[in-house]
Design a protein around this motif. Structure first.
Motif, PDB file in Angstrom:
ATOM      1  N   THR A  72       6.431  58.711  -8.767  1.00  0.00           N
ATOM      2  CA  THR A  72       6.017  57.539  -8.351  1.00  0.00           C
ATOM      3  C   THR A  72       4.819  57.494  -7.727  1.00  0.00           C
ATOM      4  O   THR A  72       5.425  58.304  -6.440  1.00  0.00           O
ATOM      5  CB  THR A  72       7.470  56.519  -8.382  1.00  0.00           C
ATOM      6  N   THR A  73       3.563  56.695  -7.800  1.00  0.00           N
ATOM      7  CA  THR A  73       2.932  57.002  -6.460  1.00  0.00           C
ATOM      8  C   THR A  73       2.902  56.706  -5.690  1.00  0.00           C
ATOM      9  O   THR A  73       2.182  56.670  -5.043  1.00  0.00           O
ATOM     10  CB  THR A  73       1.674  56.757  -7.486  1.00  0.00           C
ATOM     11  N   GLY A  74       2.795  55.038  -5.987  1.00  0.00           N
ATOM     12  CA  GLY A  74       3.112  53.777  -4.744  1.00  0.00           C
ATOM     13  C   GLY A  74       2.293  53.275  -4.679  1.00  0.00           C
ATOM     14  O   GLY A  74       1.958  51.902  -3.795  1.00  0.00           O
ATOM     15  N   LYS A  75       1.158  53.709  -5.676  1.00  0.00           N
ATOM     16  CA  LYS A  75      -0.289  52.505  -5.445  1.00  0.00           C
ATOM     17  C   LYS A  75      -0.037  52.557  -7.151  1.00  0.00           C
ATOM     18  O   LYS A  75      -1.205  53.138  -7.880  1.00  0.00           O
ATOM     19  CB  LYS A  75      -1.451  54.379  -5.069  1.00  0.00           C
ATOM     20  N   ALA A  76      -0.825  51.126  -7.385  1.00  0.00           N
ATOM     21  CA  ALA A  76      -0.541  50.765  -8.151  1.00  0.00           C
ATOM     22  C   ALA A  76      -2.232  50.603  -8.737  1.00  0.00           C
ATOM     23  O   ALA A  76      -2.728  50.682  -6.830  1.00  0.00           O
ATOM     24  CB  ALA A  76      -0.358  48.907  -7.925  1.00  0.00           C
ATOM     25  N   PHE A  77      -3.050  50.293  -9.674  1.00  0.00           N
ATOM     26  CA  PHE A  77      -4.245  49.790 -10.086  1.00  0.00           C
ATOM     27  C   PHE A  77      -4.999  50.943 -10.039  1.00  0.00           C
ATOM     28  O   PHE A  77      -6.039  50.962  -9.152  1.00  0.00           O
ATOM     29  CB  PHE A  77      -4.344  48.285  -9.957  1.00  0.00           C
ATOM     30  N   GLU A  78      -4.325  52.439  -9.623  1.00  0.00           N
ATOM     31  CA  GLU A  78      -5.000  53.214  -9.618  1.00  0.00           C
ATOM     32  C   GLU A  78      -5.203  54.344 -10.171  1.00  0.00           C
ATOM     33  O   GLU A  78      -4.636  54.587 -10.266  1.00  0.00           O
ATOM     34  CB  GLU A  78      -4.598  54.145  -8.036  1.00  0.00           C
ATOM     35  N   GLU A  79      -6.697  54.832 -10.223  1.00  0.00           N
ATOM     36  CA  GLU A  79      -6.883  56.588 -11.369  1.00  0.00           C
ATOM     37  C   GLU A  79      -5.591  56.757 -11.488  1.00  0.00           C
ATOM     38  O   GLU A  79      -5.126  58.007 -10.585  1.00  0.00           O
ATOM     39  CB  GLU A  79      -7.912  56.962 -11.115  1.00  0.00           C
TER      40      GLU A  79
END
Length: 354
Positions: A72-79
């Motif tokens: 889970t990156t915690g960053k939406a709409f990122e590559e």
């Protein structure tokens, strides 16, 4: 017992219902065919029971499913990482379940250019797939969506108000409306969970105040709103953000991108999935709260048929009980449709109160 966020942690919870809904999704809506590659992207916040059910359904139909799990990156709409980006760009069917989705990114655009049939189902858990897909009469839901599409397209002036303070005026001037809850019949065209139509009025005509009172995501710290987030809009851009603590979080989140396009209003969306009656914290569900209007800021996809631009990210917020006025006629009051044809569809869908 059901947890507040909707996920019961037992392995067998709604297992039969989930299997049936997954087959419905894969066979009837994504139209998966034998021999096709079906890529399912999920992160460690995703419900693996659903990912497995979707993969099983695809395999049963003779397709070649691949589940890609990532942190889970915690960053939406990122590559995403390169292996995921390469896989989805070359898929026949891409079903995105990752809580932090990568829609609008370069790999998404490559997937569309290469003809992938894509759907964004971020946060999809067993409760959500059962209530919003498995139990819903999708033929009626799609008919309703087609009606809403034509109704909005034939209107020019759109006024949105709410008891929480929204008062926003815009003009369509012939803009097209996207009915996203369709079957995946087109290559390179994103479809979404049923119960939403989207468009953007001519951006420079959007003026007034917009108040999110139900849900807002990203940033990850918000989700369900406890304190309304107030946005003053001039010519389709946020010029002021006010409210409580969540408004401050949102303001800082937008500012950290250092991208003026993050303040541009990207779309209006009317939500009408009968399986969603209140905010859950899962934005794909929250965008479809029956009777809501949802609006996005940041990147505007080409399929929306608006001005089309890229931004560093994208965010969506929900006004749960709007009053919508189309060309001077009341279409909806406080989240309840008053348009006669819409009311008939509500009855067919079994929505309480119609």
């Amino acid at each position: 017992m059901e947890y507040p966020i909707g996920i019961e942690m037992s392995r067998d919870y709604l297992s039969f219902e989930t299997a049936r809904a997954a087959m419905k999704l894969v066979k009837d809506f994504m139209l998966v065919k034998p021999g096709e590659s079906v890529v399912i992207t999920a992160d460690t916040s995703s419900d693996r029971r659903v990912a497995d059910a979707i993969a099983n359904a695809a395999f049963t139909l003779g397709a070649n499913p691949v589940i890609l799990y990532s942190p889970t990156t915690g960053k939406a709409f990122e590559e995403p990482s390169r292996p995921i980006a390469e896989a989805v760009a070359k898929s026949d069917v891409w079903i995105e379940m990752a809580y932090y989705c990568v829609m609008h990114t370069p790999c998404f655009q490559r997937a569309m250019e290469n003809g992938a049939r894509y759907t964004c189902l971020t946060g999809l858990d067993v409760t959500m797939i059962t209530n919003c897909i498995g139990k819903v009469d999708y033929d009626v839901l799609m008919e309703f969506g087609e009606y809403l599409t034509k109704k909005v397209e034939s209107s020019n002036e759109v006024i949105v108000k709410s008891a929480s303070g929204t008062c926003l005026t815009a003009y369509n001037k012939g803009r097209r409306v996207k009915h996203s809850g369709q079957r995946a019949t087109k290559k390179g065209y994103p479809v979404m969970m049923g119960g939403q139509v989207s468009w953007c009025p001519v951006e420079e005509t959007i003026n007034g105040r917009l108040v999110f009172d139900a849900a807002l995501f990203p940033p990850a710290e918000i989700g369900i709103i406890s304190d309304p987030v107030i946005l003053d809009i001039q010519e389709g851009r946020i010029v002021k953000i006010s409210g409580g603590n969540e408004a401050e979080i949102f303001k800082k989140w937008l500012a950290h991108f250092n991208d003026p396009n993050m303040y541009r209003l990207a779309h209006y969306s009317i939500g009408f999935n009968p399986g969603v009656l209140r905010a859950t914290g899962r934005i794909v569900e929250d965008e479809r709260i029956f009777g809501c209007i949802e609006m996005g800021f940041g990147s505007q996809g080409a399929s929306l048929m608006g001005a089309f631009w890229d931004a560093a990210s994208h965010t969506d917020g929900v006004c749960s009980k709007p009053t919508i006025i189309l060309d001077g006629e009341l279409f909806e009051i406080d989240g309840k449709y008053v348009d006669a044809v819409s009311c008939e569809y509500c009855k067919k869908l079994g929505v309480s109160g119609y």
